[in-house]
Design a protein around this motif. Structure first.
Motif, PDB file in Angstrom:
ATOM      1  N   THR A   1      59.683  57.339 -24.193  1.00 21.48           N
ATOM      2  CA  THR A   1      59.928  57.963 -22.899  1.00 21.48           C
ATOM      3  C   THR A   1      59.324  59.365 -22.879  1.00 21.48           C
ATOM      4  O   THR A   1      58.995  59.934 -23.927  1.00 21.48           O
ATOM      5  CB  THR A   1      61.436  58.048 -22.602  1.00 21.48           C
ATOM      6  OG1 THR A   1      62.092  58.732 -23.675  1.00 21.48           O
ATOM      7  CG2 THR A   1      62.031  56.658 -22.457  1.00 21.48           C
TER       8      THR A   1
ATOM      9  N   PHE B   1      63.157  52.165 -14.175  1.00 23.56           N
ATOM     10  CA  PHE B   1      62.921  53.085 -15.282  1.00 23.56           C
ATOM     11  C   PHE B   1      63.132  52.399 -16.622  1.00 23.56           C
ATOM     12  O   PHE B   1      62.364  52.580 -17.563  1.00 23.56           O
ATOM     13  CB  PHE B   1      63.846  54.307 -15.173  1.00 23.56           C
ATOM     14  CG  PHE B   1      63.759  55.228 -16.364  1.00 23.56           C
ATOM     15  CD1 PHE B   1      62.744  56.166 -16.456  1.00 23.56           C
ATOM     16  CD2 PHE B   1      64.671  55.131 -17.415  1.00 23.56           C
ATOM     17  CE1 PHE B   1      62.647  57.006 -17.553  1.00 23.56           C
ATOM     18  CE2 PHE B   1      64.571  55.959 -18.524  1.00 23.56           C
ATOM     19  CZ  PHE B   1      63.559  56.903 -18.591  1.00 23.56           C
ATOM     20  N   HIS B   2      64.184  51.601 -16.718  1.00 22.85           N
ATOM     21  CA  HIS B   2      64.573  51.046 -18.013  1.00 22.85           C
ATOM     22  C   HIS B   2      63.912  49.716 -18.358  1.00 22.85           C
ATOM     23  O   HIS B   2      63.932  49.317 -19.525  1.00 22.85           O
ATOM     24  CB  HIS B   2      66.097  50.866 -18.061  1.00 22.85           C
ATOM     25  CG  HIS B   2      66.839  52.139 -18.311  1.00 22.85           C
ATOM     26  ND1 HIS B   2      66.840  52.760 -19.533  1.00 22.85           N
ATOM     27  CD2 HIS B   2      67.606  52.922 -17.505  1.00 22.85           C
ATOM     28  CE1 HIS B   2      67.569  53.856 -19.478  1.00 22.85           C
ATOM     29  NE2 HIS B   2      68.048  53.978 -18.256  1.00 22.85           N
TER      30      HIS B   2
ATOM     31  N   SER C   1      68.162  58.702 -11.499  1.00 19.89           N
ATOM     32  CA  SER C   1      67.658  57.488 -10.858  1.00 19.89           C
ATOM     33  C   SER C   1      68.756  56.930  -9.979  1.00 19.89           C
ATOM     34  O   SER C   1      69.946  57.047 -10.302  1.00 19.89           O
ATOM     35  CB  SER C   1      67.240  56.436 -11.893  1.00 19.89           C
ATOM     36  OG  SER C   1      66.271  56.944 -12.793  1.00 19.89           O
TER      37      SER C   1
ATOM     38  N   GLU D   1      65.857  52.163  -8.817  1.00 16.71           N
ATOM     39  CA  GLU D   1      65.119  53.054  -9.713  1.00 16.71           C
ATOM     40  C   GLU D   1      65.691  53.015 -11.129  1.00 16.71           C
ATOM     41  O   GLU D   1      64.946  53.185 -12.104  1.00 16.71           O
ATOM     42  CB  GLU D   1      65.182  54.493  -9.203  1.00 16.71           C
ATOM     43  CG  GLU D   1      64.501  54.742  -7.885  1.00 16.71           C
ATOM     44  CD  GLU D   1      64.735  56.160  -7.382  1.00 16.71           C
ATOM     45  OE1 GLU D   1      64.011  56.576  -6.458  1.00 16.71           O
ATOM     46  OE2 GLU D   1      65.638  56.845  -7.909  1.00 16.71           O
TER      47      GLU D   1
END
Length: 496
Positions: free
Chosen positions: A387, A36-37, A28, A32
């Protein structure tokens, strides 16, 4: 106030003969990383929440997350990843502080201490005055270089790891304390010449539990900032491999030294008990014949989440050759067998071999006749933290009563996700091969009749003398049973 967030995470077994590559990571860049997190119960997501609650602006730089643990990272792959990590830092805006989420047990063909290198180079970019706080896995290998170039390190307190989010939050709070309250971290570290494995490392029940509670008490004290026990990753054979105690206090060198020494001595006294009792494969299979409920074989030697190849067929071979009467559920990495299954299609019977495609020096291919029951793309959501994991093309192969889940690439197996993703309920089998040293209690131990640690070959064997370390400092227990220990404290402190 403005902070940067970066991430790099991989755990390596240098005893796995297959090198890992860029294709074994997900990346990432910039925003990003945050996208994502955000909302995920892992280190970076939790740190973001702390910064958000404090009204602190934060910017993502670069993230490299290994799909699973693996063999040593190739030299050119490391060069590319480290270059991108540092380039993103160079392009980032000026900030007040930095949080890096790292693992600590990386190793590349041309760099024994990747995390330490990145911290060293990061210092050259941002200067000495910007505080850097790093979170690490307790299986990380702590080096002087890591501690020299960071202001403080925060480490997991649980194994199996269920405090990823809590660790990220602790790191974020510590960074904010440095920025807002002016705390002055001083770190004391003691290297312990012992490598350990086994059930006594389970942090809510094993012998390690009192040490973890002491670390938590230190952090909760008036001048406590961070404390933890590292027992490293015995499979990452690098010069600094060892166990470590680490204590970070606010401007109290003497206190940190005393506490780190006490933790180290207590850990050392338990070293013999903190080894894994193992049962020979043939004996384990014989024991399972008399069970009335599911038996779990812990094949820690071939645990992909520890860096193993995942292609061991040793237990499967014994099950078949001994004509075990029950049903077994066995995962294995074998891309050629999967390709053959895809070519044949569901319902077909194939003559193939299983195992020994990644680590042929340890495992001879096992000839089998198998019916193809299911085919999938190997993408699934894990039950541990939600995930996506990727095992590559995957086939469920039926060999008599036994189900083999063959994947094209190694994937973490510290929960039941892959079993469920391929339609296999482990509770319905008599014997389940768990290719992970430990899983959360609810995943297997809660309902299995018995768990047996199996003494099988593999690049992450808990039989540590078997592995053949050649790089780490010696003597080292248990490779040298007569190793002695006299604690020496290393002190790390930045900016006076």
């Amino acid at each position: 106030m403005h902070v940067l967030i970066g991430e790099i995470s991989q755990e390596v077994s240098t005893f796995n003969p297959a090198t890992s590559h860029i294709s074994d990571f997900t990346f990432s860049h910039g925003s990003e990383v945050l996208d994502f997190h955000d909302g995920k119960q892992m280190e970076v997501g939790a740190a973001m929440e702390i910064f958000r609650e404090a009204g602190v602006q934060f910017t993502g730089t670069f993230s490299a997350r290994a799909i699973t643990s693996a063999g040593t990272l190739g030299a050119s792959d490391w060069d590319a990843i480290s270059r991108d990590f540092l380039s993103a830092l160079e392009k980032a805006p000026k900030v007040d502080g930095i949080y890096f989420s790292m693992h600590g047990a990386m190793c590349a063909e041309n760099e024994f201490d990747p995390e330490g290198y990145l911290l060293q180079e990061a210092r050259k970019i941002v200067g000495d005055q910007i505080p850097i706080v790093v979170s690490l896995d307790l299986h990380g290998i702590v080096t002087n270089r890591m501690l020299e170039h960071s202001d403080a390190v925060v480490v997991y307190h649980t194994y199996p790891h269920i405090d990823l989010a809590e660790t990220g939050a602790r790191a974020a709070r510590l960074l904010l304390r440095i920025l807002n309250e002016g705390v002055r971290p001083v770190t004391a570290m003691v290297r312990i010449p012992a490598l350990v494995r086994g059930d006594e490392m389970i942090t809510d029940s094993g012998l390690i539990a009192p040490r973890i509670r002491e670390c938590q008490d230190i952090e909760a004290s008036s001048n406590g900032l961070s404390a933890g026990m590292f027992w490293g990753n015995p499979f990452t054979d690098v010069p600094d491999l060892s166990s470590n105690s680490l204590v970070v206090l606010d401007d109290d060198e003497s206190g940190a030294e005393t506490l780190a020494t006490d933790l180290a001595l207590k850990f050392w006294n338990d070293r013999a008990a903190m080894q894994a009792p193992l049962v020979a494969v043939s004996d384990a299979v014989a024991q399972s014949r008399n069970a009335t409920g599911p038996v779990v074989f812990i094949d820690a030697a071939d645990a992909p989440s520890s860096g193993a190849s995942g292609d061991s067929n040793v237990i499967l071979r014994e099950i078949l050759e001994s004509a075990h009467p029950g049903s077994a559920l066995v995962p294995i990495v074998d891309a050629p067998a999967v390709q053959q299954a895809f070519s044949a299609g569901v319902g077909a019977t194939i003559e193939t071999t299983l195992g020994g495609t990644v680590d042929p020096g340890r495992f001879d291919p096992l000839p089998v006749s198998a019916r193809v029951r299911l085919l999938s793309d190997g993408r699934f959501i894990n039950e541990s933290h939600g995930t996506e994991w990727f095992a590559g093309n995957t086939a469920v192969l039926q060999i008599g009563k036994h189900s083999v889940i063959a994947t094209s690439r190694a994937v973490s197996l510290y929960d039941r996700s892959m079993f469920y993703a391929t339609g296999q309920d482990p509770r319905r089998f008599d014997l389940i091969v768990q290719k992970s040293p430990h899983c959360q209690h609810r995943f297997f131990a809660e309902w299995a009749e018995k768990l047996i640690g199996v003494d099988a070959p593999g690049s992450t064997s808990a039989n540590l003398p078997y592995l053949g370390h050649t790089v780490c400092r010696r003597p080292m227990y248990p490779m040298e049973p007569d190793t002695t220990f006299s604690p020496e404290v290393l002190i790390f402190r930045r900016n006076g």
